[in-house]
Write an enzyme that holds these catalytic residues in place. Structure first.
Site, PDB file in Angstrom:
ATOM      1  N   LYS A  81     -22.002  17.665  44.471  1.00 54.91           N
ATOM      2  CA  LYS A  81     -21.817  16.283  44.049  1.00 54.91           C
ATOM      3  C   LYS A  81     -23.066  15.492  44.410  1.00 54.91           C
ATOM      4  O   LYS A  81     -23.648  15.689  45.493  1.00 54.91           O
ATOM      5  CB  LYS A  81     -20.581  15.713  44.767  1.00 54.91           C
ATOM      6  CG  LYS A  81     -20.207  14.289  44.411  1.00 54.91           C
ATOM      7  CD  LYS A  81     -18.937  13.902  45.168  1.00 54.91           C
ATOM      8  CE  LYS A  81     -18.474  12.498  44.822  1.00 54.91           C
ATOM      9  NZ  LYS A  81     -17.188  12.171  45.482  1.00 54.91           N
ATOM     10  N   SER A 156     -13.740  10.647  42.700  1.00 52.72           N
ATOM     11  CA  SER A 156     -15.098  10.435  42.238  1.00 52.72           C
ATOM     12  C   SER A 156     -15.915  11.714  42.055  1.00 52.72           C
ATOM     13  O   SER A 156     -17.048  11.664  41.554  1.00 52.72           O
ATOM     14  CB  SER A 156     -15.834   9.522  43.246  1.00 52.72           C
ATOM     15  OG  SER A 156     -15.872  10.112  44.535  1.00 52.72           O
ATOM     16  N   SER A 180     -10.739  11.822  46.268  1.00 54.80           N
ATOM     17  CA  SER A 180     -11.841  12.095  45.341  1.00 54.80           C
ATOM     18  C   SER A 180     -12.209  13.561  45.172  1.00 54.80           C
ATOM     19  O   SER A 180     -13.033  13.892  44.329  1.00 54.80           O
ATOM     20  CB  SER A 180     -13.089  11.304  45.757  1.00 54.80           C
ATOM     21  OG  SER A 180     -12.907   9.944  45.497  1.00 54.80           O
TER      22      SER A 180
END
Length: 497
Positions: A81, A156, A180
């Site tokens: 990420k 996210s 997330s």
């Protein structure tokens, strides 16, 4: 090998690499080819690193041929990420604030994955600073859901979820402040675990909320999560939130035996406070029947209000978010996307007493959660509704919509999302499994047993349809996926090799 290796699990691919029926270079090239074919439709990668990946794959292949594999991750491609700092590779947080930020050091999670012989494919799309929601006014477009690109992949850790489901990479590292990791895992039909608070170092990972942030792995199966967690878990003396606690052999715990395991279900959360849809209820009931069939004992359990956990976390996280981004908000607000900017402003309006009282309330809620785990071994809930339309969210959404993942951030307990079937539109349902502090092993054992007792892991997104859509989006059907706006491939260099 003959055939497409992109849908192999880490466990499958590592066995094939070890017995020389699959080459790390072949696997890496297949992942890069999939990325080139479909990512214009997904926008799952913001910074691909194809040259670095091939160099690392060749090095892994040579070392394995000479000395054998270091472990099950040797030669396996993965992504990070884009809030994980990587030496010589930009880390943007999906924000114009850091559009050209290139760290000089790897974060500990990246160091561990590299030491294990992993092959870095690149950095995946996130919401701005892991918080803002899907936005089109940030450094790159948001990711799309590979099961239906008109749907969102949640967030996210959105690009990580989309990339794994579509076979662009078998593994990724995400972060979880209120769901997330688990929300994108749910939306994209993969597996993702938020470990116990402090189990995996957060140093070198862009913060969202100091007291609620967790880092953890995402993959296609719980077995793959066990492999990844065994690599990245451990005490980091330079992370003040890191826990000094023994790390077990997570993969060895996957014995499929759930006999006598007590599972609590907080029905009031899903029936009274935030009722789930009929389809999700049917999927949950079926999952509980499967767990009973595997020998588990399922019983109702009473926990504090779901809304109490959510409201408490919001006050704390908003205040901490403002403390992190206040300088940018005051001096360069135009560099922030509107969605995140609104949320940061909300934190500026909180009083010190609000934060203190929320922290006191959190301690009480966390204690109640640990008391519940004296009665049961696991807590099982619905995780999230199937993904809806990909569109800008209302600024009020994160303040008004309770979720089932946040309580385990507030309490710090490990929690896993696994696929729990599909709705009539072909979108994944999801199941959340939570456990005692530092007992990720039991959580993963239950997830692994459930996955192996159901057929959901045999179903994947339609790659041919994604490739056709990607070609249409590129216009001429020939340009590589990393040519889309915001994506920048990074070549191998002494700083990144």
């Amino acid at each position: 090998m003959n055939g497409d290796p992109t849908f192999l699990t880490i466990a499958q691919a590592s066995r094939m690499i070890a017995d020389k029926t699959l080459s790390p270079v072949e696997l890496t090239q297949a992942c890069l080819s999939r990325m080139e074919a479909v990512d214009a439709a997904l926008c799952s990668f913001i910074t691909p690193t194809p040259e670095l990946a091939l160099a690392q794959a060749r090095a892994a292949e040579a070392e394995i041929a000479r000395d054998g594999p270091r472990g099950p991750l040797h030669g396996i491609p993965y992504s990070l990420k884009d809030i994980y700092e990587t030496a010589g590779i930009r880390t943007t947080g999906q924000s114009r604030v850091l559009a050209d930020y290139v760290p000089t050091q790897d974060c500990p999670a990246q160091q561990a994955l590299q030491a294990a012989g992993g092959v870095l494919l690149g950095k995946t799309t996130t919401w701005e600073f892991a918080h803002g929601g899907p936005s089109w006014d940030v450094v790159a477009p948001p990711a799309h859901n590979p099961w239906n690109t008109a749907r969102h992949p949640a967030g996210s850790s959105s690009g990580s979820g989309a990339a794994i489901a579509a076979g662009l990479c078998p593994a990724s590292m995400g972060s979880d402040t209120g769901g997330s990791i688990r929300m994108p895992a749910a939306a994209c039909g993969i597996s993702g675990i938020k470990p116990t608070y402090g189990r995996v170092s957060r140093r070198g990972v862009l913060p969202n909320s100091f007291s609620h942030d967790h880092t953890g792995p995402m993959a296609w199966t719980s077995e793959d999560l066990a492999i990844l967690l065994g690599v990245v878990a451990g005490h980091d003396p330079l992370d003040p939130g890191s826990a000094r606690h023994p790390v077990p052999d997570y993969r060895a715990a996957l014995n499929g035996d759930l006999r006598g395991l007590k599972i609590g279900v907080p029905w009031a959360w899903m029936e009274a406070e935030a009722p789930i849809s009929p389809g999700s209820r049917q999927a949950l009931d079926h999952a509980l029947d499967v767990l009973r069939g595997l020998g588990a004992i399922v019983q109702p359990i009473t926990l504090p209000s779901l809304l109490a956990y959510n409201d408490c976390k919001r006050v704390i996280a908003m205040a901490e978010l403002f403390s992190i981004h206040q300088h940018t908000l005051r001096n360069a607000p135009d560099l922030l996307g509107a969605s995140l900017r609104y949320r940061i402003i909300g934190g500026a309006l909180l009083r010190a007493e609000d934060y203190v009282q929320a922290m006191r309330m959190r301690a009480e809620l966390a204690a109640a959660m640990q008391a519940a785990f004296e009665q049961v071994d696991l807590i099982v809930t619905h995780c999230a509704e199937p993904a809806g339309k990909l569109e800008p969210t209302s600024p009020h959404w994160m303040f008004s919509q309770p979720n089932y993942t946040t309580p385990f951030n507030s309490a710090g307990n490990p929690a896993l999302s696994v696929c729990n079937g599909f709705d009539a539109d072909g979108m994944p349902y999801s199941l959340q499994i939570a456990g005692r502090l530092f007992d990720e092993a039991t959580v993963l054992r239950a997830g692994d047993a459930y996955e192996k007792a159901t057929a959901w892991r045999s179903r994947r997104p339609d790659i041919a349809a994604l490739a056709a859509e990607a070609a249409s989006r590129r216009g001429d059907g020939a340009a590589p996926a990393d040519a889309r706006p915001g994506a920048r491939p990074i070549a191998t260099s002494p700083a990144t090799a």
